[in-house]
Design an enzyme around this catalytic site. Structure first.
Site, PDB file in Angstrom:
ATOM      1  N   HIS A 271       1.813   1.389  -4.225  1.00 50.64           N
ATOM      2  CA  HIS A 271       0.730   2.323  -3.897  1.00 50.64           C
ATOM      3  C   HIS A 271       0.643   2.607  -2.400  1.00 50.64           C
ATOM      4  CE1 HIS A 271      -1.579  -1.605  -3.892  1.00 50.64           C
ATOM      5  NE2 HIS A 271      -1.985  -1.093  -2.743  1.00 50.64           N
TER       6      HIS A 271
ATOM      7  N   SER B  17      -2.372  -5.061   1.102  1.00 53.72           N
ATOM      8  CA  SER B  17      -1.426  -4.575   0.101  1.00 53.72           C
ATOM      9  C   SER B  17      -0.041  -4.477   0.709  1.00 53.72           C
ATOM     10  CB  SER B  17      -1.848  -3.188  -0.390  1.00 53.72           C
ATOM     11  OG  SER B  17      -2.662  -3.284  -1.515  1.00 53.72           O
TER      12      SER B  17
END
Lengths: 108, 471
Positions: free
Chosen positions: B297, B421
């Protein structure tokens, strides 16, 4: 899947840019920072429906903001974030470092 | 002052200004991934996944299953548009000729795949352990001081060295000193009486259990017990242990103050500009000379045009300090399971720096590998990245054992925050090498998690690493 969008403003309603928006808790979500743009806008996508908690980190950080995500009704979050007070300048000159005569006004 | 806020539920989609055609093929609207159709399909898949064990879980938040996926080719690599590969936005980048010279780095810096053969079993076989070793030998001092007290040292020394250098360092040092003072160097065993006193002093039973376990399995312990302890010593020891626990409980994360050394310099701050102009922050890490592994992502942002316009990669960033050259990348890789299916189980991808990117060879890269469930559960896992709730551009570290593993994910209670992330999740092997076993992707109240490096993931990473100039 749902999403969260919103806007961050200061206390004068001006949009705040470069504020880090993060999801503090909630269902599994991308661990990414959304940065507000010049219009103060931010968005998180690909979120499962559920209860999330957001937080804004600018010059000041916000309280935790609960947001419910529903697939059919994506929430729009408006946050008014205070701006950090300007650092106080030190106008005090220590006595030992003060060489002016009595007529010279002191900064205090 | 309380934050003033207002949340309103809106019908329909958000009001972002997506570019008319997105950015490149994957950013362009298509029947399979845009609008209500895709959402409806996903909802259906999620519903099915919840009731059918054999169904591949889809999307964030759906627990991964230990079963084979229904996606037939979720790991099929997908590239950002080819024409971007020729785009070079590097700051201070060199010519291709220079890049060729740069590519001639000593082979030892980027070791070839080891312990791996093409005919090894698939990811469903937990015994398969393909590993790409770290590219440079870690140069940390060996851990010493563990002889005097195996179990407690195992708890304290690594923490003192790495986890809590700034916060708990003093307490740990004192605790270690205290333990050294009250336990004779040759004595590797705590007597039941001391354990009982610690228990009465309120020390966490989990720690005591580890101490008891250590005692039971330490064949060298013999009867050489610590002697001469009085109540004050034990109480002080209990307080030290308790203090250590409190620090861990409050905030496990420790700031990395020197990001110019291994492994920290291999970890990169990512500033991501989505195709629609929105900005995000994430983390990545080198797995090859020009290849940075991260979350899917981070390189393909659903809802924001797909492949990003660019990602600024800053190795070893430390607040305002950028000790290594930063790069602007426009070439990305991910897999069908993420790009098309948005499946959390396939949430990984890489950033390929341009061929003329003059990456310092001294940075090196992380090793990575696939390991069985129990192996992962037994190891202390570590992660470091750039959380958005800390001062801008500062790197933070944390480590703990995994809570659980599935066929495609690793779940843990390691504290993370938005911005991490794409962080590496690694363990340190007996030789001191750091081997990545997962890519941190998800935060969740129920446990943060990583995309696990399985056989297909490993294969793709190996391929991308070679594509990025690895020998």
């Amino acid at each position: 899947m749902g999403n969260i969008t919103g806007i961050v403003r200061d206390t004068t309603d001006a949009p705040l840019e470069d504020v880090n928006m993060i999801i503090v808790s909630g269902p599994p979500h991308p661990d990414i920072v959304a940065i507000t743009d010049a219009r103060g806008r931010f968005g998180f996508d690909n979120l499962r429906p559920g209860h999330y908690v957001l937080k804004a980190y600018g010059r000041l950080e916000s309280d935790e903001i609960p947001v419910q995500v529903r697939a059919s009704q994506p929430p729009f979050v408006e946050i008014w974030l205070g701006t950090a007070p300007a650092a106080e300048e030190n106008y005090l000159i220590d006595e030992e470092g003060y060489f002016g005569d009595e007529d010279t006004p002191r900064a205090d | 002052m309380e934050t003033k806020f207002r949340v309103t539920q809106r019908n329909g989609q958000y009001d972002y200004d997506l570019p008319p055609t997105g950015y490149g093929p994957m950013g362009a609207p298509s029947a399979g991934q845009t609008g209500n159709e895709a959402g409806t399909m996903e909802e259906v898949i999620n519903e099915v996944a919840g009731s059918n064990e054999n169904q591949e879980s889809e999307g964030f938040g759906t627990e991964a299953t230990g079963n084979e996926p229904t996606l037939t080719d979720g790991h099929r690599p997908m590239n950002s548009p080819q024409n971007r590969l020729t785009t070079n936005n590097n700051e201070g980048s060199l010519s291709d000729e220079s890049a060729e010279a740069d590519g001639a780095a000593p082979e030892s810096f980027y070791e070839s795949v080891e312990g791996w053969e093409e005919n090894q079993p698939t990811e469903s076989d937990p015994e398969a352990e393909p590993v790409v070793e770290a590219s440079l030998a870690d140069m940390e001092a060996s851990e010493g001081g563990q002889e005097f007290f195996g179990a407690l040292a195992a708890l304290i020394v690594p923490l003192a060295k790495a986890v809590l250098p700034s916060l708990a360092g003093a307490a740990v040092k004192q605790g270690t000193k205290l333990v050294q003072g009250i336990v004779k160097p040759k004595a590797k065993k705590l007597s039941p009486a001391i354990l009982q006193m610690l228990k009465q002093a309120g020390v966490n039973p989990a720690i005591l259990k580890q101490l008891e376990f250590s005692e039971a399995t330490d064949s060298e312990a013999g009867s050489d017990e610590a002697t001469g302890l009085d109540e004050t010593d034990v109480e002080a020891l209990a307080q030290q242990i308790e203090a250590l626990e409190v620090v861990i409980g409050v905030d496990d994360r420790a700031r990395v103050n020197n990001t110019t050394v291994i492994p920290w310099k291999r970890i990169c701050h990512l500033k991501i500009m989505a195709a629609d102009g929105k900005s995000y922050l994430g983390t990545g890490f080198f797995i090859g000379p020009r290849t940075i592994l991260t979350a899917g992502h981070c390189v393909y942002i659903h809802g924001h045009g797909g492949w990003p316009r660019q990602i600024v990669v800053t190795p070893g960033r430390n607040a305002e300090s950028e000790p290594f050259q930063k790069f602007t990348a426009t070439a990305f890789r991910s897999v069908q399971g993420w790009v098309t299916n948005k499946s959390r189980n396939y949430d990984y991808g890489v950033i390929q720096l341009p061929k003329n990117a003059s990456v310092s060879p001294s940075i090196g890269s992380f090793g990575f590998g696939q390991f069985p469930d129990q192996f992962l559960l037994d190891k202390r896992l570590n992660t470091a990245g750039y959380p958005g709730d800390k001062p801008a551009g500062t790197m933070w570290f944390n480590g703990r054992k995994a809570k659980s593993v599935t066929a495609r994910t690793i779940t843990y209670d390691i504290d993370t925050a938005g911005g991490q992330s794409g962080s590496p999740v690694w363990f340190k092997d007996a030789m001191g090498s750091r081997i990545v076993v997962g890519i941190h992707t998800n935060g969740a109240s129920s446990g943060n998690s990583a995309t696990r490096i399985t056989k297909p993931v490993f294969d793709n990473l190996k391929k991308w690493r070679l594509e990025g100039g690895a020998a």
